[in-house]
Design a protein around this motif. Structure first.
Motif, PDB file in Angstrom:
ATOM      1  N   VAL A 345       7.731  41.715  48.285  1.00  0.00           N
ATOM      2  CA  VAL A 345       7.844  41.895  46.846  1.00  0.00           C
ATOM      3  C   VAL A 345       7.735  40.540  46.171  1.00  0.00           C
ATOM      4  CG1 VAL A 345       9.256  42.824  44.985  1.00  0.00           C
ATOM      5  CG2 VAL A 345       9.363  43.869  47.254  1.00  0.00           C
ATOM      6  N   ASN A 346       6.888  40.439  45.147  1.00  0.00           N
ATOM      7  CA  ASN A 346       6.651  39.164  44.487  1.00  0.00           C
ATOM      8  C   ASN A 346       6.486  39.367  42.985  1.00  0.00           C
ATOM      9  OD1 ASN A 346       5.921  36.319  44.242  1.00  0.00           O
ATOM     10  ND2 ASN A 346       3.853  37.085  43.844  1.00  0.00           N
ATOM     11  N   GLY A 347       7.050  38.456  42.222  1.00  0.00           N
ATOM     12  CA  GLY A 347       6.799  38.447  40.788  1.00  0.00           C
ATOM     13  C   GLY A 347       7.470  39.561  40.033  1.00  0.00           C
ATOM     14  N   ILE A 348       8.755  39.839  40.337  1.00  0.00           N
ATOM     15  CA  ILE A 348       9.489  40.902  39.661  1.00  0.00           C
ATOM     16  C   ILE A 348      10.162  40.320  38.411  1.00  0.00           C
ATOM     17  CG2 ILE A 348      11.351  42.575  39.888  1.00  0.00           C
ATOM     18  CD1 ILE A 348       8.913  43.190  41.605  1.00  0.00           C
ATOM     19  N   THR A 349       9.974  40.989  37.286  1.00  0.00           N
ATOM     20  CA  THR A 349      10.545  40.496  36.033  1.00  0.00           C
ATOM     21  C   THR A 349      12.060  40.593  36.036  1.00  0.00           C
ATOM     22  OG1 THR A 349       8.571  41.309  34.902  1.00  0.00           O
ATOM     23  CG2 THR A 349      10.438  40.695  33.532  1.00  0.00           C
ATOM     24  N   ASN A 384      10.306  35.188  43.843  1.00  0.00           N
ATOM     25  CA  ASN A 384      10.168  35.096  42.389  1.00  0.00           C
ATOM     26  C   ASN A 384      10.598  36.374  41.679  1.00  0.00           C
ATOM     27  OD1 ASN A 384       8.905  32.481  42.695  1.00  0.00           O
ATOM     28  ND2 ASN A 384       7.045  33.583  43.293  1.00  0.00           N
ATOM     29  N   CYS A 385      11.893  36.551  41.525  1.00  0.00           N
ATOM     30  CA  CYS A 385      12.402  37.653  40.717  1.00  0.00           C
ATOM     31  C   CYS A 385      13.206  37.079  39.560  1.00  0.00           C
ATOM     32  CB  CYS A 385      13.225  38.634  41.538  1.00  0.00           C
ATOM     33  SG  CYS A 385      14.682  37.954  42.322  1.00  0.00           S
ATOM     34  N   GLY A 386      13.073  37.715  38.400  1.00  0.00           N
ATOM     35  CA  GLY A 386      13.659  37.164  37.189  1.00  0.00           C
ATOM     36  C   GLY A 386      15.164  37.160  37.202  1.00  0.00           C
TER      37      GLY A 386
END
Length: 467
Positions: A345-349, A384-386
């Motif tokens: 999982v990558n780039g979760i807001t 990278n999770c927000g």
């Protein structure tokens, strides 16, 4: 039409009435053959008014192959089903293009068995929602797979709610035509009958392009396979919903589907959610969607859309998926025995996995009642999770181990823990949190242990990615 084999050569043919199909009929249209609708009904139907069949003993052993069915809406602006089928067995529809249907279905399949739809194109759907919307038009399916009821398909009987069984849809395209947008839904249903289930539905190798409701909408289906499809710019890729007990034929019962495999699909830029699966509670009875496997899918999203939303589900395995750029990977409410394993999982807001027994709209009806329990989160790699990678609230029973988390709390750096279990989360057991740079929990302090070696390893990974 009498039983037999019919060949329609290349050319355009004005159709002034629908064609009635009897048993043992095969229609082969050459490439370039076009039937132009010039009346107010559809193209084909396998029964006449007054016919009454039981079981699957209606007109079957039917094949329709090739050609284009043109709705001709500029001249004939009227609701119609292009192909209406009920009570038949052994039906094949292959390589047919259906253009511009208005207000109804390209294929309306009711109480049929052993149906194969392959290589077809479903292009263009028109409805004036303000003038003649019927409450279901906004979710209308190109292919409806339904019980045979009088409310659903009243062209002929009997109306004893016979289910569809063994229906396969493969290698088809669903999208817009030159004149009209795509159907709201590609394949599915929007009604159900108490205690009866559509059985053995297989949907694979299709393209769903721009569906304004959902690419696939199972509705209380049993034994469903959704595999190797591509969903592009749909509001929902798969929207699995179920009767809440308030429908015409529900007998006051909320019931949900079961045994669903969603595997190897590509979801590209879904506008709201890629996968949405929801059961119900009515009169104190919980109707959970049971036995769900979500395996080996690829999600290429947008930052304000969720990958999965689960509510009132039971026995869910989410494994081997790849998700890039979405709001959340898993949003879970009131579900039991959910495993989230070995995903990338990558780039979760927001959060990667968010579990709660109080919904986002503020509902607290099920808080603390044990509706949300037993999550297993292991072997995932998160980059990278927000916010927090895993945020658990009101959860009864959880294991979190062997995950690698790189760059959590990117929304406001350093203000959130990578893994959060609130005080209302209880009965964690055998937890070993690996890869969380920050761990925050009041009830888990004596239950979580941190592998020091892996903590150092994760710090090295973070250093590499932040250079």
């Amino acid at each position: 039409m009498k039983p037999g084999r019919y060949i329609i050569p290349k050319g355009t043919y004005r159709l002034t009435d629908k064609l009635y199909l009897t048993k043992n009929t095969k229609i082969i249209m050459d490439k370039g053959a076009r039937l132009l609708r010039d009346h107010n009904a559809g193209f084909f139907i396998n029964g006449r008014t007054g016919d009454s069949f039981t079981g699957y003993d209606g007109n079957g052993n039917i094949t329709i192959e090739g050609g284009t069915l043109d709705g001709n809406l500029t001249a004939r602006y009227k609701h119609y089903n292009a192909i209406g089928l009920a009570r038949g067995q052994n039906i094949v529809i292959r390589d047919v293009e259906i253009i511009d249907v208005r207000g109804a279905h390209a294929m309306d399949i009711n109480g049929c068995k052993d149906v194969l739809i392959e290589g077809c194109k479903f292009k263009g759907y028109d409805i004036n929602y303000t003038v003649d919307g019927d409450g279901a038009s906004y979710m209308r399916e190109a292919i409806q797979i339904a019980n045979h009821t009088e409310a659903g398909f009243n062209s002929f009987g009997s109306f004893d709610a016979q289910v569809c069984e063994n229906v396969t849809v493969r290698d088809c395209y669903f999208g817009a035509s030159a004149n009209n947008p795509a159907y709201p839904a590609g394949v599915g249903n929007h009604g159900a009958v108490a205690d009866l289930y559509m059985k053995n539905i297989r949907i694979y190798d299709n393209i769903f392009d721009g569906m304004t409701y959902a690419g696939v909408r199972p509705y209380k289906f049993e034994n469903t396979l959704i595999r190797n499809n591509t969903f592009i710019n749909c509001d929902y890729g798969i929207r699995y919903s179920n009767p809440n007990g308030n429908g015409t034929y529900d007998a006051g019962k909320a019931q949900s589907g079961r045994n669903t495999v969603i595997q190897g699909n590509n979801f590209i830029r879904s506008k709201i959610r890629d996968i949405y699966i929801v059961g119900w509670v009515k009169d104190g009875i919980t109707a959970r969607v049971k036995n769900i496997q979500i395996l080996d899918n690829i999600f290429e999203g947008v930052s304000n859309a969720e990958t999965m939303y689960l509510s009132f589900c039971e026995d869910v395995l989410i494994r081997g998926n790849i998700s890039n750029i979405t709001s959340r990977f898993v949003m879970g409410y009131y579900s039991i025995n959910v495993s989230v394993k070995d995903n990338l999982v990558n780039g979760i807001t927001n959060e990667v996995v968010y579990v709660s027994d109080a919904t986002a709209d503020g509902s607290t009806s099920y808080v603390g009642l044990g509706y949300t329990k037993d999550y297993y989160i292991s072997g995932n790699r998160v980059e990278n999770c927000g916010r927090s990678a895993f945020n658990m609230s009101g959860l009864d029973g959880v294991e979190v181990h062997s995950n690698v988390i790189v760059n959590a709390s990117t929304e406001t750096v350093g203000t959130r823990s990578a893994i959060v279990a609130t005080a209302s989360t209880r009965n964690g057991h055998n937890n070993k949190v690996r890869g969380g740079l920050w761990i925050k929990s009041r009830t888990f302090l004596n239950e979580f242990t941190v592998d020091d070696y892996l903590r150092k390893e994760v710090k090295l990974i973070v250093a590499k990615y932040t250079k």
